[in-house]
Structures are given as structure tokens and as C-alpha cells.
Scaffold this motif. Structure first.
Motif, PDB file in Angstrom:
ATOM      1  N   TYR A  92     -61.585  12.567  44.111  1.00  0.00           N
ATOM      2  CA  TYR A  92     -60.337  12.855  44.825  1.00  0.00           C
ATOM      3  C   TYR A  92     -59.634  11.599  45.295  1.00  0.00           C
ATOM      4  N   GLN A  93     -60.387  10.498  45.429  1.00  0.00           N
ATOM      5  CA  GLN A  93     -59.780   9.251  45.925  1.00  0.00           C
ATOM      6  C   GLN A  93     -58.661   8.767  45.005  1.00  0.00           C
ATOM      7  N   ARG A  94     -58.742   9.141  43.730  1.00  0.00           N
ATOM      8  CA  ARG A  94     -57.748   8.656  42.766  1.00  0.00           C
ATOM      9  C   ARG A  94     -56.369   9.258  43.001  1.00  0.00           C
ATOM     10  N   VAL A  95     -56.293  10.423  43.679  1.00  0.00           N
ATOM     11  CA  VAL A  95     -54.980  11.047  43.896  1.00  0.00           C
ATOM     12  C   VAL A  95     -54.397  10.705  45.269  1.00  0.00           C
ATOM     13  N   ILE A  96     -55.151   9.966  46.087  1.00  0.00           N
ATOM     14  CA  ILE A  96     -54.622   9.544  47.388  1.00  0.00           C
ATOM     15  C   ILE A  96     -53.757   8.309  47.160  1.00  0.00           C
ATOM     16  N   PRO A  97     -52.462   8.403  47.423  1.00  0.00           N
ATOM     17  CA  PRO A  97     -51.572   7.278  47.093  1.00  0.00           C
ATOM     18  C   PRO A  97     -51.809   6.071  48.002  1.00  0.00           C
ATOM     19  N   VAL A  98     -51.660   4.909  47.418  1.00  0.00           N
ATOM     20  CA  VAL A  98     -51.697   3.655  48.178  1.00  0.00           C
ATOM     21  C   VAL A  98     -50.417   2.893  47.854  1.00  0.00           C
ATOM     22  N   GLY A  99     -49.915   2.207  48.833  1.00  0.00           N
ATOM     23  CA  GLY A  99     -48.710   1.414  48.593  1.00  0.00           C
ATOM     24  C   GLY A  99     -47.404   2.171  48.743  1.00  0.00           C
ATOM     25  N   ASN A 100     -47.442   3.408  49.264  1.00  0.00           N
ATOM     26  CA  ASN A 100     -46.181   4.113  49.554  1.00  0.00           C
ATOM     27  C   ASN A 100     -45.441   3.354  50.654  1.00  0.00           C
ATOM     28  N   ASP A 101     -44.246   2.831  50.343  1.00  0.00           N
ATOM     29  CA  ASP A 101     -43.588   1.872  51.237  1.00  0.00           C
ATOM     30  C   ASP A 101     -42.502   2.482  52.120  1.00  0.00           C
ATOM     31  N   LYS A 102     -42.236   3.766  51.979  1.00  0.00           N
ATOM     32  CA  LYS A 102     -41.191   4.407  52.795  1.00  0.00           C
ATOM     33  C   LYS A 102     -41.869   5.279  53.845  1.00  0.00           C
ATOM     34  N   GLN A 103     -41.772   4.842  55.111  1.00  0.00           N
ATOM     35  CA  GLN A 103     -42.533   5.478  56.193  1.00  0.00           C
ATOM     36  C   GLN A 103     -41.588   6.238  57.125  1.00  0.00           C
ATOM     37  N   LEU A 104     -41.894   7.527  57.308  1.00  0.00           N
ATOM     38  CA  LEU A 104     -41.067   8.377  58.161  1.00  0.00           C
ATOM     39  C   LEU A 104     -41.953   8.954  59.260  1.00  0.00           C
ATOM     40  N   ASP A 105     -41.564   8.737  60.518  1.00  0.00           N
ATOM     41  CA  ASP A 105     -42.256   9.335  61.666  1.00  0.00           C
ATOM     42  C   ASP A 105     -41.340  10.392  62.285  1.00  0.00           C
ATOM     43  N   VAL A 106     -41.907  11.588  62.551  1.00  0.00           N
ATOM     44  CA  VAL A 106     -41.106  12.684  63.081  1.00  0.00           C
ATOM     45  C   VAL A 106     -41.927  13.470  64.097  1.00  0.00           C
ATOM     46  N   GLU A 107     -41.246  13.994  65.097  1.00  0.00           N
ATOM     47  CA  GLU A 107     -41.925  14.833  66.087  1.00  0.00           C
ATOM     48  C   GLU A 107     -42.392  16.106  65.374  1.00  0.00           C
ATOM     49  N   CYS A 108     -43.704  16.360  65.428  1.00  0.00           N
ATOM     50  CA  CYS A 108     -44.310  17.331  64.523  1.00  0.00           C
ATOM     51  C   CYS A 108     -43.834  18.764  64.773  1.00  0.00           C
ATOM     52  N   ARG A 109     -43.808  19.186  66.026  1.00  0.00           N
ATOM     53  CA  ARG A 109     -43.430  20.579  66.299  1.00  0.00           C
ATOM     54  C   ARG A 109     -41.981  20.840  65.907  1.00  0.00           C
ATOM     55  N   ALA A 110     -41.100  19.873  66.145  1.00  0.00           N
ATOM     56  CA  ALA A 110     -39.701  20.023  65.749  1.00  0.00           C
ATOM     57  C   ALA A 110     -39.586  20.101  64.229  1.00  0.00           C
ATOM     58  N   PHE A 111     -40.381  19.306  63.533  1.00  0.00           N
ATOM     59  CA  PHE A 111     -40.363  19.284  62.065  1.00  0.00           C
ATOM     60  C   PHE A 111     -40.856  20.620  61.506  1.00  0.00           C
ATOM     61  N   VAL A 112     -41.972  21.124  62.049  1.00  0.00           N
ATOM     62  CA  VAL A 112     -42.513  22.412  61.595  1.00  0.00           C
ATOM     63  C   VAL A 112     -41.487  23.517  61.794  1.00  0.00           C
ATOM     64  N   GLY A 113     -40.850  23.532  62.969  1.00  0.00           N
ATOM     65  CA  GLY A 113     -39.844  24.557  63.256  1.00  0.00           C
ATOM     66  C   GLY A 113     -38.658  24.485  62.302  1.00  0.00           C
ATOM     67  N   ALA A 114     -38.205  23.260  62.013  1.00  0.00           N
ATOM     68  CA  ALA A 114     -37.053  23.089  61.125  1.00  0.00           C
ATOM     69  C   ALA A 114     -37.390  23.522  59.700  1.00  0.00           C
ATOM     70  N   VAL A 115     -38.557  23.133  59.211  1.00  0.00           N
ATOM     71  CA  VAL A 115     -38.976  23.540  57.864  1.00  0.00           C
ATOM     72  C   VAL A 115     -39.060  25.063  57.783  1.00  0.00           C
ATOM     73  N   ASP A 116     -39.645  25.672  58.803  1.00  0.00           N
ATOM     74  CA  ASP A 116     -39.819  27.124  58.812  1.00  0.00           C
ATOM     75  C   ASP A 116     -38.471  27.850  58.802  1.00  0.00           C
ATOM     76  N   ARG A 117     -37.523  27.331  59.573  1.00  0.00           N
ATOM     77  CA  ARG A 117     -36.207  27.978  59.637  1.00  0.00           C
ATOM     78  C   ARG A 117     -35.448  27.834  58.316  1.00  0.00           C
ATOM     79  N   VAL A 118     -35.429  26.621  57.790  1.00  0.00           N
ATOM     80  CA  VAL A 118     -34.697  26.379  56.543  1.00  0.00           C
ATOM     81  C   VAL A 118     -35.313  27.183  55.393  1.00  0.00           C
ATOM     82  N   ALA A 119     -36.649  27.302  55.408  1.00  0.00           N
ATOM     83  CA  ALA A 119     -37.347  28.014  54.337  1.00  0.00           C
ATOM     84  C   ALA A 119     -37.095  29.510  54.351  1.00  0.00           C
TER      85      ALA A 119
END
Length: 372
Positions: free
Chosen positions: A250-277
Motif C-alpha cells: 500500500y505504501q506505493r499508492v501514498i503520494p509523496v511530493g504533493n506540493d499544493k497544501q490546503l488547510d481548512v476548518e474540518c467541520r465547515a468543510f464537511v458541512g459544505a461538501v454535504d450540502r453541495v452533494a
């Protein structure tokens, strides 16, 4: 066998063991639960030949003995008896039946010979260690959503539990993947677990174990061999066969070197995804994430239900990016993040994204993108 037992006590134990019993089986004895009485204890055993649960409980035993009765029928009978009542179980006069009495209610259930009941729990276990119930619940809860249901790749139909190394520290790691998402969660390696073989816990075993450890605060003893595992705690013992297969690297599918980092407040993100979906179609479930200049726009559309979008403020490092995900898979993962902020490490619209909790290195999740 003759005994009396409180309804609530019997119902609790029956609820634990009867769910192991398959509704349809070609072997009649596997439809039954084995009852063994002796001293001041009643032991209940159920099995489907791959999984066995044994639970002991307090009873007033008037005559020691054993019997087997249809598990689901007995459970339904006990469940419908009055709360607070006391139940008499009696098979002393006839080996082919068991009488159940409670107040003015009386039931007679058929019985099969105890000698026909299969036994799974014997045998030597080469490795044994103890794990706090809370740690085991965390390993199971945060990975089992990613267990594959595709029977052709049977070795993915469970949780891979094994010893691993994290930055030079030995850990006990649980991994599950279905090819679309991957969950990896770890706890410090318990004493006695060093050099344990990697094992694959079947999906049914995982689900039954999780129900059994729901309320316990005790440590769970885990003993394992090359083809079996046994969990023991309180007065419960669960024994299961393991999936006989090799878990992929499984280690082969864990990405390394992803250079675009996004931090988001988790509960707000979950709520937004759920509503849009909410407007996603059953076939696509696609949600698009568009991020640039500290703003994340989540959007979805379908010919039948229209379109939706929602904006969130985020901390983002990188060039503008648009990427799509299966909304259900995205929710499954983000709901496992227990802290305040979630971090998404991305590369491009076609590469896997790494998700984790900010400040928690014990769990990571991988999600494959989809075209939107």
C-alpha cells in the motif's frame, strides 16, 4: 440443564452472539446458539465456521448441562418478553427441546445435539498482546469505511493489521483500501506485538468486533497465529479465521511530493461538501474543488437536479487548482478527522490527494480524484 436468568442480562448476551449466526445456512446446527450452564454462569456460543463468539454471564443454575437452540428465534422470544422479568430455561427432561417460561408465557423450542456443535476457539496462538479498547476502536472506526466489497480481490475485503515503522518508531498499523481511497491509522506498538505477522481481519469479523467492544473500557487481549486471531475482554471471546492472502504494498499508492497544501476548518468543510452533494446524481456523486487566493469553491451539478456551490476561506499554498472527488468518499474520509483542521496535499487534477489532520501524524488518508 435448568436455570433462571434476568431478561436484560440474557438479552444483552444474545444480542452479541446471535448476529454472528447467518439467516440462511445449509448446516442446521449453525442456526443454533449453544447454551452451557454450570456453577453460577451461563455461556453462550455462536459460530458460522469462520467466526465464533463466546460470552459468559451470571445465572442461577439449578442443574448444569448444555443445549443448542435456534439463535434468532430465542433472541426474538427474549426481546418480546416484559422488561424486568426473570426467565426459566429448562431442557432437563428432553434433549430434543428446551422450555422457556416467563410469568404466564411458555415457549418450547427445538434443540439439536450439543455434540454436533463445531468448536473453533482451540489451538495455540504464537503471538499475544494487549491493546486498550479505545485504541482498538480508533483503529477499526477510522479504517473500516475503506474496506473493499469487491469479492474478486478478496485480500482487500478486510483490515490489514501489522507492525510498521514510523520515523524510526515501531507502531501497530491498520490499513484498508478499495482502490479508490486508502485509510492508514496507527497506535504505539504494544508490548508483545514485536515480530507479529501481518494479518488481514475479514469484514464480518471487523464489524462484529466493533459491536462487541462498543461499551467496554477494558484492555483487549489479542492472540494470533498464521490463520486465526482471538480477541478476549471482559467475559467475551471472539475467534476468527483470517483472510488467506497477501496484502498489496500500500505504501506505493501514498503520494509523496504533493506540493499544493490546503488547510481548512474540518467541520465547515464537511458541512459544505454535504450540502453541495445534495444535488449530485446517484451515478456520478462528483464534487469539484476550485482553490485560489485563500478561497475554496465547492461545486456540483447534474442535469436532473441543477447546480450548487459554496465558498470557504482556507489557508492555501500553491497555484490555482481544480480537482474533483466522489463526494461520498470525501465525506467518509473527512468524518474520520477528529481535530479542528484538515490538510489536503494535492499535486494536480489527475493525481491522488493526501488527507490528514493538522498536527496528527497517526492517521493519513489517500483519495483518488475523478473527472468533473
Amino acid at each position: 440443564m435448568k436455570l433462571t436468568i434476568e431478561r436484560a442480562v440474557l438479552l444483552r448476551s444474545l444480542a452479541h452472539v446471535q448476529s454472528v449466526v447467518e439467516r440462511r445456512t445449509t448446516i442446521p446446527i449453525l442456526s443454533n446458539v449453544k447454551l452451557e450452564a454450570g456453577g453460577d454462569r451461563l455461556s453462550l456460543t455462536a459460530t458460522d465456521m469462520d467466526l465464533e463468539v463466546v460470552e459468559g454471564t451470571v445465572a442461577k443454575v439449578k442443574a448444569a448441562g448444555a443445549s443448542t437452540v435456534p439463535a434468532h428465534t430465542l433472541y426474538d422470544v427474549v426481546r418480546k418478553l416484559p422488561e424486568g422479568s426473570e426467565i426459566l430455561l429448562d431442557s432437563i427432561d428432553d434433549a430434543d427441546r428446551i422450555d422457556i417460561r416467563c410469568g404466564r408465557s411458555r415457549f418450547t423450542l427445538p434443540s439439536l445435539p450439543v455434540t454436533d456443535f463445531p468448536v473453533m476457539s482451540g489451538g495455540e496462538m504464537a503471538h499475544e498482546f494487549r491493546l486498550p479498547a479505545g485504541a482498538l476502536r480508533s483503529l477499526v472506526d477510522r479504517t473500516r469505511f475503506a474496506i473493499s466489497t469487491e469479492e474478486t480481490r478478496y485480500y482487500l475485503n478486510g483490515i490489514y493489521l501489522h507492525q510498521a515503522d514510523h520515523d524510526g518508531v515501531a507502531v501497530l498499523r491498520a490499513v484498508a483500501t478499495d482502490g479508490h481511497r486508502l485509510a492508514s491509522v496507527e497506535v504505539p506498538l504494544p508490548d508483545g506485538a514485536a515480530n507479529m505477522p501481518g494479518i488481514i481481519l475479514p469484514r464480518k469479523t471487523v464489524n462484529e468486533l466493533r459491536k462487541l467492544i462498543e461499551a467496554t473500557g477494558s484492555d483487549v487481549s489479542i492472540a494470533l497465529s498464521a490463520n486465526k486471531v482471538r480477541f478476549t475482554f471482559d467475559e467475551v471471546m471472539l475467534t476468527s479465521k483470517l483472510i488467506d492472502g497477501t496484502y498489496p504494498d500500500y505504501q506505493r499508492v501514498i503520494p509523496v511530493g504533493n506540493d499544493k497544501q490546503l488547510d481548512v476548518e474540518c467541520r465547515a468543510f464537511v458541512g459544505a461538501v454535504d450540502r453541495v452533494a445534495a444535488i449530485c446524481s446517484e451515478t456520478s456523486r462528483a464534487v469539484k474543488l476550485s482553490v485560489a487566493n485563500g478561497t475554496l469553491v465547492l461545486s456540483a451539478s447534474s442535469p436532473e437536479h441543477g447546480s450548487a456551490s459554496e465558498e470557504l476561506e482556507v489557508n492555501y499554498q500553491g497555484d490555482p487548482l481544480e480537482i474533483g472527488f466522489n463526494s461520498r468518499y470525501l465525506l467518509d474520509i473527512t468524518q474520520q478527522i477528529e481535530g479542528v483542521n484538515a490538510r489536503l496535499d494535492m499535486s494536480d487534477a489527475g493525481s491522488p490527494t493526501l488527507l490528514r489532520e493538522v498536527g496528527d501524524a497517526s492517521a493519513l488518508f489517500v483519495l483518488m480524484p475523478m473527472r468533473v
